[in-house]
Write a protein that holds these residues in place. Sequence first.
Motif, PDB file in Angstrom:
ATOM      1  N   GLN A 243      -8.848  11.821 -18.705  1.00 48.92           N
ATOM      2  CA  GLN A 243      -9.367  13.118 -18.411  1.00 48.92           C
ATOM      3  C   GLN A 243     -10.043  14.139 -19.221  1.00 48.92           C
ATOM      4  O   GLN A 243     -10.863  14.923 -19.413  1.00 48.92           O
ATOM      5  CB  GLN A 243      -8.353  13.967 -17.324  1.00 48.92           C
ATOM      6  N   SER A 749     -18.905   5.373  -1.428  1.00 51.97           N
ATOM      7  CA  SER A 749     -19.062   6.806  -2.021  1.00 51.97           C
ATOM      8  C   SER A 749     -18.080   7.469  -2.244  1.00 51.97           C
ATOM      9  O   SER A 749     -17.723   8.266  -3.145  1.00 51.97           O
ATOM     10  CB  SER A 749     -20.280   7.351  -0.938  1.00 51.97           C
ATOM     11  N   GLN A 752     -16.394   6.259  -5.591  1.00 53.94           N
ATOM     12  CA  GLN A 752     -17.168   6.721  -6.823  1.00 53.94           C
ATOM     13  C   GLN A 752     -16.933   8.500  -6.977  1.00 53.94           C
ATOM     14  O   GLN A 752     -16.848   8.936  -7.938  1.00 53.94           O
ATOM     15  CB  GLN A 752     -18.785   6.693  -6.272  1.00 53.94           C
ATOM     16  N   LEU A 753     -16.767   8.956  -5.837  1.00 46.33           N
ATOM     17  CA  LEU A 753     -16.696  10.512  -5.890  1.00 46.33           C
ATOM     18  C   LEU A 753     -15.330  10.787  -6.477  1.00 46.33           C
ATOM     19  O   LEU A 753     -15.275  11.534  -7.412  1.00 46.33           O
ATOM     20  CB  LEU A 753     -16.863  10.955  -4.637  1.00 46.33           C
ATOM     21  N   LYS A 755     -13.744   8.759  -8.615  1.00 48.10           N
ATOM     22  CA  LYS A 755     -13.711   8.544  -9.943  1.00 48.10           C
ATOM     23  C   LYS A 755     -14.411   9.472 -10.889  1.00 48.10           C
ATOM     24  O   LYS A 755     -14.306   9.499 -12.271  1.00 48.10           O
ATOM     25  CB  LYS A 755     -14.697   6.894 -10.115  1.00 48.10           C
ATOM     26  N   SER A 756     -15.199  10.432 -10.535  1.00 49.20           N
ATOM     27  CA  SER A 756     -15.922  11.465 -11.145  1.00 49.20           C
ATOM     28  C   SER A 756     -14.843  12.375 -11.565  1.00 49.20           C
ATOM     29  O   SER A 756     -13.749  12.561 -10.979  1.00 49.20           O
ATOM     30  CB  SER A 756     -17.004  12.166 -10.172  1.00 49.20           C
ATOM     31  N   HIS A 757     -15.129  13.040 -12.613  1.00 56.70           N
ATOM     32  CA  HIS A 757     -14.116  14.196 -13.297  1.00 56.70           C
ATOM     33  C   HIS A 757     -14.090  15.169 -12.078  1.00 56.70           C
ATOM     34  O   HIS A 757     -15.101  15.872 -11.645  1.00 56.70           O
ATOM     35  CB  HIS A 757     -14.667  14.827 -14.658  1.00 56.70           C
ATOM     36  N   ALA A 762     -20.492  17.986  -7.754  1.00 58.06           N
ATOM     37  CA  ALA A 762     -21.942  18.090  -7.719  1.00 58.06           C
ATOM     38  C   ALA A 762     -22.687  19.164  -6.739  1.00 58.06           C
ATOM     39  O   ALA A 762     -23.481  19.797  -6.941  1.00 58.06           O
ATOM     40  CB  ALA A 762     -22.462  16.588  -7.430  1.00 58.06           C
TER      41      ALA A 762
END
Length: 774
Positions: A243, A749, A752-753, A755-757, A762
């Motif tokens: 992270q 989706s 993927q969300l 996996k994001s930091h 967004a």
Amino acid sequence: MIGADKDGDKGAVAPKHTNRLIKEQSPYLLQHAHNPVDWYPWGEEAFAKAQSEDKPIFLSVGYSTCHWCHVMEVESFESEQIAQLMNEWFVNIKVDREERPDVDKVYMTYVQAIQGGGGWPMSVFLTPDLKPIVGGTYFAPEDKFGRPGFKTVLKRVKEVWTTKKDALRESGEQVVQQLAEATSAISTSQDLPEGIAQQAVQLCANQLTRGYDSNQGGFGGPPKFPRPVEIALMLQRYKRLEQNGKESNANKALDMTLFTLRCMARGGIHDHVGGGFHRYSVDEYWHVPHFEKMLYDQGQLVNVYLDAFAICKETQYAVVARDILDYLRRQLNHPEGGIFSAEDADSAEYHGATRKKEGAFYVWTYQEIEDILPEVSAAVFASHYYVKPDGNCNLSRMSDPHNEFTGKNVLIERQSLAETAEKVGHSVENVAEILGGCREELYGFRQRRPHPHLDDKVIVAWNGLALSAFARASRILQKEPEGMQYYFPVTGCNPKEYLSAAGNVASFIRAKVYDEKAKRLFRSYRKQPSAAQGFLDDYAFLIAGLLDLYEAGGQTQWLSWALDLQSAQDDLFLDKVGGGYFSTAEGDPSILLRMKEDYDGAEPSGNSVAAINLLRLSSLLCGDRSEQYQRTAEHLMTVFEARVRDMAMAVPLMCCAFDMLAVQSKRQIVIAGVKHAPDTEALVNAAHSLYDPDKIIIQIDETDGADRDFWKANNPMALKMARRSDEGKALAYVCQNFTCFAPVSDPQSLEQLLKSHPSAPAKVSTFKLGSSSK
């Protein structure tokens, strides 16, 4: 009560001796019910006899699957000569450490203090008022290797008691006072020092890394214990480094952890034929184990293999997790849903044998492999599992120091499938299929051998660990490995069966060992609830399992029960002034010390698990209750802050709790949808698919009355958020730091969300989960 047993079949030979233990439920105590020793269970009858006759007490503590406990029984407790000395000079008490961990902990602390280590059997001599005189572990019957034998110890204690009784009483009082001072952790502050929460995992990881075995895996030398809390800590360290963008260091931590898991799985500590793991190996290769299998190992190991699979998506880790779970369902499953405690290390070598031998059920001769398996398969199997005509227990000088396994083989994978395939001239797939068939064939043969003793009591704490494993596996192991014939003893099943197994465990505990009216647990069950009430680890481990069961299945009944248990735990064990939890409740005068246990060993500390539970509950709820759980967790951690600073590797799971506290808020994944509908299920699976120690999963079905009532009372903002799409499709809301991403409706989706930091959202909504909206 010494005398012939008149019960039983008319044709059976009555035992020569029967003592009071015949009336007990514990399998361990029942094993000693026909010793010539006049055993008493722990209780007032024994204490009163010692007081009235002014005799010291000999306390023997063990458990039913303990190899050296069996050895001392055969050598000493079945000896008429030694029993005569014990009965004449002492009041003899036998305790099952699994049934009464409170008794065990007090005197094990004493033995460890005077000897620098401990183990079972534990042998302690006490004054009639239960103060320790002298203690140790296993004693051979006669003097040997410069050590006094048990007969010598008995005589010395008797002589000293006769001549220096007052001095022994005074010494015992001083010992108890010193132990009380050493074990009384009290915090005068509810505030943690700056930075310790952020540093805890790093401190522990650094200490573990210094002991890392780069050749055989693990974080220390032999004997090699599978300590899942170390794995959990290293995976959490990996995640934090990742992270923070420190990819190289993160990969180093991950590589050490995965290599350790692979070495353990390849070793003899892993039962390649029947599934599950033995307690530990005596050598550095994870090869020759002490062969008992304990439930507390299995559940924890499943969880760390599940975490490894969630990170890497490599089938090998999923297979090991399934291997353990299928072993539990096949061999340790109570017909009504609970999980039995253990299988013994010892068994008879053949039917009709009067004596048992360690590992007899599990080891193989080269000739047996050749006789049981087809010729070609036997050659492949022997090559892959290092089976030798003269036996293979000679990898290390520590593997078989007493030559007990000469000519025997403990299966171990010393080479990869690819290396075996190259040696025998087959494809990797063909070798995998051959080996799977061989393991199944050998399993069928082994089932005809005399089985080890099964400890068929159901311990609440250990079932909590198993409950967690089954629940998490039901979501993480969504895809069955291809070619199931390769993977026996994995039997193959729909992951929903694991969720059903988890529900069965929870239902069993609630039906059999929970007092609904008093909202209190008993420690264990065997035919009936134990006399012993539940201890801290029973409550904490069960609460953790119920939280995992809720996150996997979404049934608020389990979450409601977890909240009831947490309230009971706080009433019984919480030190509201000093912080932290005592291991035992107040009220038993025979327990000289109430301790706040911190060591995360073979089993995690109740305090470590409790701290994590409190933080999870705080994130699930809102309002005063949430804030109270957070404060209790923080106060608990102040008690153990010095321990984390001084010896973090002793408390890996507590360090994980500190690390969780450092995260401003857990990542909450709210899944709004009709329970068990395909679109809801897909989102729940996606939410569980990635390794994330910071996440909490909340399932809310607005069409379900129980869901609405629960969340209205406990987190109305989560309920307010939990709306499906205009088309009625399930939606997932991902929230952190009280802000939420725009909802998503498809599992890809969501993955993927996730996996994001988490610090780079967004688009956010106006909801702040668990608080009032802006």
